[in-house]
Design an enzyme around this catalytic site. Sequence first.
Site: not given
Length: 382
Positions: A273, A90
């Site tokens: 992201d 992430d």
Amino acid sequence: MKWIGFLSLVALSECLVTIPLTKIKSMRESLRERDLLSSYLQEHPYSQAYRFLHRQEGVTVEPMRSYLDLYYVGTISIGTPPQEFKVIFDTGSADLWVPSIYCSSPACATHRTFHPGKSSTFLSTGRPISLHYGSGSMTGLLGSDNVRIGDLVVKYQAFGLSQTESSKSFEYGVFDGILGLSYPTMALKGTTPVFDSMWKQGLLSENLFAFYLSTNTEMGSVVMFGGVDHSYYTGELKWVPVSRQGYWQITVDSISMNGKVIACDGSCQAIVDTGTSLLIGPNYHIFNILKIINARPTSTGEYIINCNTIRVLPDIVFTINGVGYPVPASAYIRRGQSNVCYSNLDDSFGHSLWVLGDVFLRLYFTVFDRANNRIGLAPAVA
């Protein structure tokens, strides 16, 4: 739940290791199949909003959207002998955490848990940690141990051992934990994120990593550490300066459809992201786009679109550092069951930041260059 594959490492050269990732069924689809989506969203009304990471005092707090949809998951191991965990890689967070045997939450009962007593290299700090999300929270203790990613071994890596996980998104998610890849200013105070540890311990030839996210296939996605495999993209990488070092934040020049600017007139800020599945933007602009594509709201807060319009709707073009990056309707609209199509756009609940999630990243191979504080983008191979 299904279908997380395992993670292996392929050494392509001295400067590059490539970690295959597996794409798994979206949590939203899993909940919808069980007729649980509507009740879940009623119980967690902010699960579609930005996620707020509230850490201990002195740690930077920035908003980011919670993940409720598609994940790209790989396997790491922690400890000696190694204990395996499925994690999300992430770029929207900086910390590593996994469930532990000290956790009694339902989410921990359905996932693998770390057992400190079974690792000869584990060190406990006794320090409590807390991560809060829009749809739940995790609390636990901070420890350190050897972390293996493929055949890279990061020694004395700080990580969280969960004691509580108060979220159905953790319970129903097919990942065990999260491995953050944002800047160290996002990390728990006094800790070093995994990627920074890799670099400091001399495990990488180049201070960068990269993602290739596959489209419509379970296998084929990879995260690369220490170099770039050029076979995963076409043309040349176009570089974009990082505008703020926390999340991987950049400046977007404008957003347009059919040659007309529909958002971000005069520039705006966006976050790149891998932990967010959708394209996220400010309310007014997202609702304007939904109106343009004739999307209709549902009781679950999603928007549906006539599937026959996918072939005729215009691209959404993100102009970044003078280069246009089109996102076609086939990307910003997804097909569900019974030939129902849903919008892959969502609003940011009052925040001005855009989030370029997996909808965007499946189209563009992305390099996260820490050495030069920049992001490289190029069309991903099909």
